[in-house]
Design an enzyme around this catalytic site. Structure first.
Site, short mmCIF file in Angstrom:
data_model
loop_
_atom_site.label_atom_id
_atom_site.label_comp_id
_atom_site.label_asym_id
_atom_site.label_seq_id
_atom_site.Cartn_x
_atom_site.Cartn_y
_atom_site.Cartn_z
N TYR A 121 0.85 -1.19 0.00
CA TYR A 121 0.00 0.00 0.00
C TYR A 121 0.88 1.24 0.00
CZ TYR A 121 -3.69 3.29 0.92
OH TYR A 121 -4.57 4.34 0.79
N GLN A 182 -10.63 0.08 1.53
CA GLN A 182 -11.08 -0.77 0.42
C GLN A 182 -9.90 -1.46 -0.27
OE1 GLN A 182 -11.50 2.49 0.80
NE2 GLN A 182 -11.45 3.64 -1.13
N ASN A 205 -3.12 6.07 6.78
CA ASN A 205 -3.77 6.83 7.85
C ASN A 205 -4.34 5.88 8.91
OD1 ASN A 205 -6.16 5.78 6.80
ND2 ASN A 205 -6.71 7.67 5.75
N THR A 228 4.04 9.85 11.93
CA THR A 228 5.50 9.96 11.89
C THR A 228 6.05 10.63 13.14
OG1 THR A 228 5.60 10.01 9.49
CG2 THR A 228 7.41 11.04 10.65
N GLN A 250 9.90 16.86 9.66
CA GLN A 250 9.06 15.70 9.93
C GLN A 250 7.70 16.09 10.49
OE1 GLN A 250 10.04 12.44 8.98
NE2 GLN A 250 11.48 13.80 7.95
N HIS A 253 4.53 16.07 8.25
CA HIS A 253 3.83 14.87 7.83
C HIS A 253 2.35 14.92 8.16
CE1 HIS A 253 6.26 11.63 6.08
NE2 HIS A 253 7.29 12.19 6.68
N GLU A 318 10.52 6.77 16.23
CA GLU A 318 10.67 6.18 14.89
C GLU A 318 11.98 6.63 14.25
OE1 GLU A 318 8.29 6.22 10.59
OE2 GLU A 318 7.85 7.73 12.12
N HIS A 319 12.20 7.94 14.20
CA HIS A 319 13.44 8.51 13.65
C HIS A 319 14.22 9.16 14.78
CE1 HIS A 319 10.37 8.97 10.32
NE2 HIS A 319 11.30 8.25 9.72
N ASP A 352 14.22 8.87 4.31
CA ASP A 352 12.85 8.77 3.81
C ASP A 352 12.80 8.56 2.30
OD1 ASP A 352 11.50 9.00 6.17
OD2 ASP A 352 11.02 11.12 5.96
N GLU A 407 4.53 -35.08 30.68
CA GLU A 407 3.44 -34.19 30.27
C GLU A 407 2.13 -34.93 30.00
OE1 GLU A 407 4.95 -32.00 26.95
OE2 GLU A 407 6.42 -30.92 28.15
N HIS A 412 2.05 -38.79 21.84
CA HIS A 412 3.41 -38.32 21.56
C HIS A 412 4.42 -39.39 21.99
CE1 HIS A 412 1.46 -34.44 21.15
NE2 HIS A 412 2.61 -33.81 20.92
#
Length: 424
Positions: A121, A182, A205, A228, A250, A253, A318-319, A352, A407, A412
């Site tokens: 995506y 979708q 998003n 971000t 940043q 964003h 993140e950064h 980036d 067990e 087994h």
């Protein structure tokens, strides 16, 4: 001692847990699950005013779209993709299949197997995220994924030509002009015209993130990306202008993107706050960056370098951009970050867009337990076992039988016992 010169209202808002977002996404997924292509078209028409005869771009359409772009755009995309492909290939080369004889006649190993199909995506909206095509499609192809499909939304009814070009040049096998929930649901569930994939990657998003969260299990995902984040770590060897530039770079964003300055220089901290306000007067994206800085910007002052390391690890951004006298000290000591950007010659925008590392990175404290997207995310490390002698089977079987008995696993135990009886 920690002092906050500028505070934020709330660093991490759990957008994907918002009731309205969750219920909206649930509804869309259910519609697509039962309605297929028809539901996808209806949702796309409603949200994006986009309902073409086919969401999939034909080869001739792709060629025409690319032909309309300036040659410099194509050259720049090629340069970026060369850097990203090169680093991804080095990462893949570091992944080794192994086979070892752990006991006489007992062989254990693992193979690194690419996922068979992946959906990528690539967000649109205000910013056509061309770079996200390199980061997802290209990296999946380097990993060896056989089928890579890519979705991106139209932008105000227009085809994002540079994004389509980047998808095609990165090696996408199918390209769809389709966005939002979708797109995620269609790739995950499959429709009459879109074959389902095994894994979905890429940012988006709050609705896209929530769709990935709800569909996880049906398909694999890379990570749940939130707004971000950037953390600038600086000392008195840096200056306010570059600190402010890198914070706002940043913050633009989105209106909920945290941008934090962490420093042991109160002078730099105060100067940076003033410089941010100065730059916001001329920054073309100030309508977004100013809101982000007002609500989510922070300036934190501590006394020592080690306090900066500890605070940075607690933030787990993140950064993380380090502009200090010894930036590699943070490489040695820090443990929680999505990506590190060392020294004033480096910056987050390079990562980036072009330098070669992947820009899909963990947010909302995710850096405490995961890294970002890379070729390894598209690989399954699968183990195998082979016993090549009867003696080894009988020896392992005796241990296994006793452990199964502890067990109470009778079935087994018999799997072990039958081999002990036959091969002793």
């Amino acid at each position: 001692m920690k002092r906050i010169l500028k505070s934020a209202i709330a660093l991490f808002e759990a957008e994907s847990n918002d009731k309205q977002v969750r219920e909206t996404v649930e509804g869309f997924i259910e519609q697509i699950k039962t309605g297929g292509d028809k539901a996808v078209t209806e949702i796309s028409r409603k949200l994006d005013n986009w309902s073409p005869e086919s969401f999939k771009l034909s080869k001739s359409q792709i060629i025409d779209i690319i032909a309309g772009l300036p040659s410099r755009v194509i050259e720049d995309i090629e340069f970026a993709q060369t850097q990203i492909r090169n680093f991804a290939q080095h990462q893949k080369n570091a992944l080794k299949d192994i086979e070892v004889e752990t006991l006489p006649g007992v062989f254990l190993g693992h193979k690194n197997i690419p996922v068979n199909s992946v959906g990528c995506y690539v967000p649109g909206g205000r910013y056509p995220m061309v770079a996200s095509a390199h980061m997802s499609v290209l990296t999946a192809k380097v990993a060896g994924v056989k089928r890579v499909i890519a979705c991106t939304p139209p932008i105000k009814g227009e085809i994002p030509a540079a994004t389509v070009a980047a998808m095609h040049m990165a090696g996408a096998d199918e390209i769809y002009l389709l966005g939002g929930v979708q797109a995620i649901a269609a790739m995950a569930l499959g429709t009459e015209t879109i074959g389902a994939v095994d894994m979905i990657v890429g940012p988006g998003n709050a609705y896209v993130a929530e769709a990935k969260r709800q569909l996880f299990g049906k398909i694999g995902i890379d990570l749940l990306a939130g707004p971000t984040e950037t953390l600038v770590i600086a000392d008195d060897t840096s200056d306010a202008e570059i600190c402010a530039t890198d914070l706002l770079g940043q913050a633009e964003h989105g209106p909920t993107s945290p941008a934090i300055l962490l420093t042991n220089s109160e002078k730099l901290a105060k100067e940076t706050i003033l410089e941010v306000e100065k730059q916001l007067k001329t920054l073309p994206t100030a309508d977004i960056a100013s809101v982000s800085w007002r609500d989510y910007g922070q300036v934190i002052v501590v006394d020592t370098v080690d306090e900066m390391v500890a605070e940075a690890d607690a933030i787990a951004s993140e950064h993380v951009q380090v502009m200090t006298a010894d930036p590699r000290y943070f490489l040695e000591k820090m443990t929680n970050y999505g990506g590190l950007f060392l020294g004033q010659y480096t910056n987050v925008a390079y990562g980036d867009k072009v330098i070669g590392t992947n820009h899909t990175l963990p947010t909302k404290h995710g850096a405490k337990y995961t890294g970002g997207l890379w070729v390894g995310k598209f690989m399954k490390t699968c183990t195998y076992q082979e016993i090549r002698t009867p003696e080894a089977s009988a020896m392992i079987g005796e241990y296994c039988s006793r452990l199964c008995e502890i067990e109470n696993f009778a079935g087994h135990k018999e799997q072990a016992d039958i081999r002990v009886r036959r091969y002793s």
